[in-house]
Design a protein around this motif. Structure first.
Motif, PDB file in Angstrom:
ATOM      1  N   TYR A   1      -3.611 -23.991 -12.289  1.00  0.00           N
ATOM      2  CA  TYR A   1      -4.711 -23.114 -11.878  1.00  0.00           C
ATOM      3  C   TYR A   1      -5.540 -22.772 -13.106  1.00  0.00           C
ATOM      4  N   ASP A   2      -6.851 -22.933 -12.986  1.00  0.00           N
ATOM      5  CA  ASP A   2      -7.783 -22.580 -14.059  1.00  0.00           C
ATOM      6  C   ASP A   2      -8.497 -21.306 -13.632  1.00  0.00           C
ATOM      7  N   ASP A   3      -8.134 -20.200 -14.269  1.00  0.00           N
ATOM      8  CA  ASP A   3      -8.681 -18.901 -13.857  1.00  0.00           C
ATOM      9  C   ASP A   3     -10.177 -18.808 -14.145  1.00  0.00           C
TER      10      ASP A   3
ATOM     11  N   VAL B   1      -3.661 -30.348   2.523  1.00  0.00           N
ATOM     12  CA  VAL B   1      -3.184 -29.434   1.485  1.00  0.00           C
ATOM     13  C   VAL B   1      -3.738 -28.048   1.812  1.00  0.00           C
ATOM     14  N   ALA B   2      -2.847 -27.114   2.142  1.00  0.00           N
ATOM     15  CA  ALA B   2      -3.255 -25.743   2.483  1.00  0.00           C
ATOM     16  C   ALA B   2      -2.991 -24.841   1.283  1.00  0.00           C
ATOM     17  N   ILE B   3      -4.042 -24.181   0.815  1.00  0.00           N
ATOM     18  CA  ILE B   3      -3.942 -23.280  -0.339  1.00  0.00           C
ATOM     19  C   ILE B   3      -4.157 -21.854   0.157  1.00  0.00           C
ATOM     20  N   THR B   4      -3.190 -21.000  -0.092  1.00  0.00           N
ATOM     21  CA  THR B   4      -3.248 -19.617   0.368  1.00  0.00           C
ATOM     22  C   THR B   4      -3.392 -18.688  -0.825  1.00  0.00           C
ATOM     23  N   THR B   5      -4.453 -17.877  -0.792  1.00  0.00           N
ATOM     24  CA  THR B   5      -4.653 -16.814  -1.774  1.00  0.00           C
ATOM     25  C   THR B   5      -4.611 -15.478  -1.031  1.00  0.00           C
ATOM     26  N   ALA B   6      -4.835 -14.416  -1.756  1.00  0.00           N
ATOM     27  CA  ALA B   6      -4.827 -13.100  -1.115  1.00  0.00           C
ATOM     28  C   ALA B   6      -5.896 -12.998  -0.038  1.00  0.00           C
TER      29      ALA B   6
ATOM     30  N   LYS C   1      -6.023 -16.998  -7.904  1.00  0.00           N
ATOM     31  CA  LYS C   1      -4.787 -17.758  -8.109  1.00  0.00           C
ATOM     32  C   LYS C   1      -4.038 -17.863  -6.783  1.00  0.00           C
ATOM     33  N   PRO C   2      -3.586 -19.060  -6.437  1.00  0.00           N
ATOM     34  CA  PRO C   2      -2.872 -19.208  -5.158  1.00  0.00           C
ATOM     35  C   PRO C   2      -1.573 -18.396  -5.122  1.00  0.00           C
ATOM     36  N   LEU C   3      -1.303 -17.837  -3.953  1.00  0.00           N
ATOM     37  CA  LEU C   3       0.024 -17.273  -3.719  1.00  0.00           C
ATOM     38  C   LEU C   3       1.033 -18.394  -3.521  1.00  0.00           C
ATOM     39  N   PHE C   4       0.589 -19.459  -2.835  1.00  0.00           N
ATOM     40  CA  PHE C   4       1.419 -20.656  -2.682  1.00  0.00           C
ATOM     41  C   PHE C   4       0.543 -21.787  -2.178  1.00  0.00           C
ATOM     42  N   ILE C   5       1.047 -23.011  -2.355  1.00  0.00           N
ATOM     43  CA  ILE C   5       0.357 -24.215  -1.878  1.00  0.00           C
ATOM     44  C   ILE C   5       1.309 -24.961  -0.950  1.00  0.00           C
ATOM     45  N   ASN C   6       0.818 -25.282   0.223  1.00  0.00           N
ATOM     46  CA  ASN C   6       1.590 -26.049   1.200  1.00  0.00           C
ATOM     47  C   ASN C   6       1.056 -27.476   1.181  1.00  0.00           C
TER      48      ASN C   6
END
Length: 832
Positions: free
Chosen positions: A485-487, A521-526, A550-555
């Protein structure tokens, strides 16, 4: 045939048994593999139009007396000789219908070659009649079931099983799938019996003076000869219908109520498949008939034969469902019977689509999440086969015998491949293509390339690339996935490497260096979830996605469609977030599985939360299994709470997890379960757990549990397993009693395990095991279980018997190895 690979059931059980047993012996290096032979589709110079089979039976001799008339037409002129498959028969006479005698040769007890009275022109129909006696009949083709001295309650039945190529042992035919004909079956039996066969029942003719009845069945739509069947027995018919078509289950007269429990959705399935495929059930009736000792189930056209164990009571229904078995065999009415594989190398066109449609019934009946979880389990079955060394393409002409193809590749992996095809095409185009394929090739034999063409005709999509990698080559992508992740740029860079390699032991089977597939690819953030579709098509790729934080998680691979083995390093926090927050049920399932090896307090807390609150039972089950891997005070508390789950399989997973503690303080919990739990199987698991707890009261409680009756003696088998874990020598009398032939296989297997646990140095234990090993007709898994027990007891008195067994002709190599190793171990015991 059912997806449980039942044709090879006894052998599979044997290999599983030997896999554990042989691990105890020093192993010689694996022999170098040789390429299997090439098996081409069978050539034939005539087309069968109709079979008319007229049979009677000699129950005592276990023989079939028959007259089969075969109507056929030659493909070419100058046709003067007919070759038929006819195994182990006495050929009485052959003549033209209506009567000209014909000369014949009978070759190698397998081939009947008939010389015709003249040369016939192409497409000229002719009929010839063969009179014969098949005695003794090949028991793989047709079985005579009768009561025995040790099994007095066995029903009297006759049933056939023609797949892959055994029907020619009870009537002459062209015994290969690449020919379709209509049929008649006329059978005369004692008047207390019914005869159930293919098509519709034309008439039943009684002969009161002879105390017989003659049943005449007619099947007017063409089908391959391996689907011809007969069952003789005493039945009650549980009736239903689809539109004007009779839909029935033939069960034992004392099974009617339980049949409505276990088989009650059959008519709904016929309606659903007809609607989903846009092709109404195409035959005059559908029946499924219960048979004793039948290996699983078989889709004999319009008259599926099914093991009588498919019928269970309401309590067993808490754990068991016959829906999958029923749906699978019904689906063959379209995939396998209406459209039939041209030869056995194309078997996936029958079995993979039937297994897929089985899962489609799950989706219809229990929802999308249950469907995806079933596909996950299909993938896992395939990986177990792959990791055990069973490796081949799904479609190959390299094989030893057709029966060897009824394996994990055409059942679970095949269904998972059809699931990927559905994902690649999308819902609308997938079903449009499948419906086009069915209608275009109805009543025909088919190959994979015809499906490829049908898909392109219906959807415009050429998927040759898909079939080349998933059907004609073997293996699966092995992926190394990572991300950063590149902030400052608010981007996620995902790296995917394909690391699979060719199989050096099986160089004749290719493995794709690179698999091409779309992946979600599912990317979940807040802020929520965003799904991106990417294409894998290179050995190493990078994908960059814009994100808001920043992702909480990546599926990776949302829905888990891709058959793959993957490494994807993620922190506990990411996996916990996915377990508790992923919208994708399969993402939550896979997070629970990934957390099995993690032991932090936060992980255990999250698993406990998922196990007790997740809305999908698959997540609760996998979270419970993960908790069972870590025996701590916190997991014990969590597992005790899970005992209140509404689903019996999840309660059982908690019981099995608690059994790992081997804690006498849990005895009261296990005993309470045994007294109040509605599930037979949970009671059996609690009995085993009680034995593992070594609690002082365990012996008496388990002895009492032996008196409890249950479906297939499940509780009794569990109690014996508990006594084996307890290892109390007072149980010897019990072990000897339940090892006797009077009891079901599962009970006897557990009794043998008990003898092995407590019988060392006891002559009665060894005598019981030796008698079981010598027992005529004992199931192969039971004999080898006894052999394992004999080896573990170390009594040299067994050596002469085993050396004699080693002289038996035709022993397979694994049996020779096992017997030899057991003898050597008994001659050279290791010191404790």
């Amino acid at each position: 045939m059912s997806r449980k690979f039942s044709k090879l059931g006894p052998l599979i059980a044997l290999f599983l048994l030997l896999g554990n047993a042989l691990s105890n012996f020093a192993q010689s290096p694996a022999p170098e593999l040789a390429a299997p032979p090439v098996q081409w589709p069978r050539s034939h110079n005539y087309d069968v139009l109709h079979y008319k089979i007229n049979v009677t039976f000699d129950w005592q001799a276990k023989s079939v007396s028959g007259e089969t008339t075969i109507t056929l037409k030659p493909f070419a002129d100058q046709f003067s000789e007919v070759e038929l498959d006819a195994g182990q028969m006495e050929i009485k006479a052959v003549h033209l219908a209506p009567g000209t005698p014909l000369k014949f040769r009978y070759v190698n007890n397998q081939k009947l070659i008939v010389t015709l009275d003249k040369k016939y022109a192409a497409n000229t129909p002719l009929s010839l009649t063969v009179q014969y006696v098949a005695s003794p009949v090949n028991p793989q083709a047709i079985a005579f079931i009768t009561p025995t001295a040790t099994e007095k309650n066995r029903p009297s039945q006759i049933w056939s099983q023609g797949e892959a190529q055994t029907n020619h042992y009870w009537f002459p035919c062209y015994d290969a799938p690449n020919d379709k004909a209509t049929s008649e079956l006329i059978a005369t039996v004692d008047d207390k019996y019914q005869v159930i066969s293919n098509g519709r029942l034309i008439r039943v003719t009684a002969a009161p003076a002879q105390h017989t009845k003659t049943f005449h069945w007619l099947m007017q739509q063409p089908f391959s000869s391996y689907l011809i069947s007969i069952i003789v027995g005493e039945y009650a018919e549980v009736k239903d219908h689809f539109k004007h078509t009779p839909v029935s289950s033939f069960v034992y007269k004392n099974q009617v109520h339980n049949a409505r429990v276990a088989l009650g959705k059959l008519a709904q399935m016929v309606a659903y498949f007809s609607q989903r495929l846009d092709y109404d059930f195409p035959y005059p009736k559908y029946a499924q008939v219960m048979a004793h000792n039948f290996p699983g189930a078989m889709e004999n056209i319009t008259a599926t034969t099914m093991s009588d164990t498919a019928v269970h009571d309401q309590r067993a229904h808490l754990d068991l469902s016959s829906d999958g078995l029923v749906a699978h065999e019904l689906a063959h009415s379209w995939f396998g019977n209406l459209l039939t594989c041209r030869d056995w190398s194309e078997l996936w066109l029958n079995e993979s689509f039937a297994t897929f449609m089985e899962a489609m019934w799950t989706e219809h009946d229990k929802g999308r999440d249950a469907y995806l979880y079933e596909m996950h389990n299909n993938q896992e079955e395939y990986f177990r086969a792959w990791n055990s060394g069973l490796r081949r393409p799904m479609v190959t002409r390299l094989y030893q015998d057709p029966d060897a193809l009824f394996d994990a590749y055409v059942y679970p992996r095949g269904a998972a491949v059809v699931n990927m095809l559905r994902f690649v095409l999308g819902e609308e185009m997938f079903w449009k293509a499948l419906r086009h394929y069915l209608k275009k090739y109805q009543w025909q034999n088919v190959e994979t390339q015809q499906l490829v063409v049908a898909i392109e005709e219906a959807s415009g999509q050429n998927l040759q690339w898909f079939f080349d990698q998933w059907l004609y080559q073997m293996g699966h992508p092995e992926l190394a996935v990572a991300y950063r992740y590149d902030d400052s740029a608010k981007t996620v860079t995902l790296t995917v490497k394909q690391t699979q390699k060719p199989d050096e032991q099986r160089k004749w089977f290719a493995t794709p260096a690179v698999f091409t597939m779309p992946v979600d690819v599912a990317i979940t953030t807040a802020a929520g979830e965003k799904t991106h579709r990417v294409w894998l098509n290179k050995g190493e790729q990078e994908f960059v996605f814009a994100v808001d934080a920043k992702p909480l998680f990546i599926n990776f691979d949302k829905g888990n469609y891709l058959i793959k083995q993957m490494t994807f390093a993620r922190s506990d926090d990411e996996l916990i977030a996915q377990l508790l927050g992923d919208t994708d049920a399969m993402g939550r399932v896979l997070a629970a599985i990934a957390l099995k090896t993690h032991k932090s307090d936060a992980v255990i807390k999250a698993l406990a939360q998922a196990a007790t609150t997740d809305r999908f039972r698959g997540v609760r089950l996998e979270a419970t299994r993960a908790l069972a891997e870590v025996p701590t005070a916190a997991t014990k508390t969590a597992l005790l709470a899970i005992l209140k789950d509404k689903d019996a399989p999840i309660r059982r997973a908690a019981i099995n997890g608690l059994s790992n503690f081997k804690d006498a303080s849990l005895a009261a919990t296990f005993i309470n379960i045994m007294h109040h739990e509605p599930s037979y199987f949970a009671i059996a698991d609690a009995a085993r757990a009680l034995g593992q707890s070594a609690a002082p009261q365990a012996y008496e409680v388990l002895r009492t549990a032996l008196q409890l009756d249950s479906y297939q003696d499940t509780i009794r088998a569990g109690a014996l397993g508990g006594l084996a874990a307890l290892q109390d020598p007072r149980a010897l009398d019990v072990a000897v009693q339940y090892a006797a032939p009077d009891y079901p296989l599962e009970v006897r297997l557990n009794a043998v395990t008990l003898l092995a646990a407590i019988g060392k140095g006891n002559p009665r234990a060894m005598d019981t095991l030796l008698a079981l090993f010598k027992e005529e007709g004992a199931a192969l898994p039971l004999k080898f279980s006894a052999l394992q027990a004999i080896a573990s007891l170390g009594d040299a008195r067994a050596i002469p018997l085993l050396e004699e067994a080693l002289k038996a002709p035709g022993l397979p190599p694994f049996a020779v190895q096992f017997l030899t190793n057991t003898i050597n171990q008994l001659k050279n015991p290791t010191k404790d």
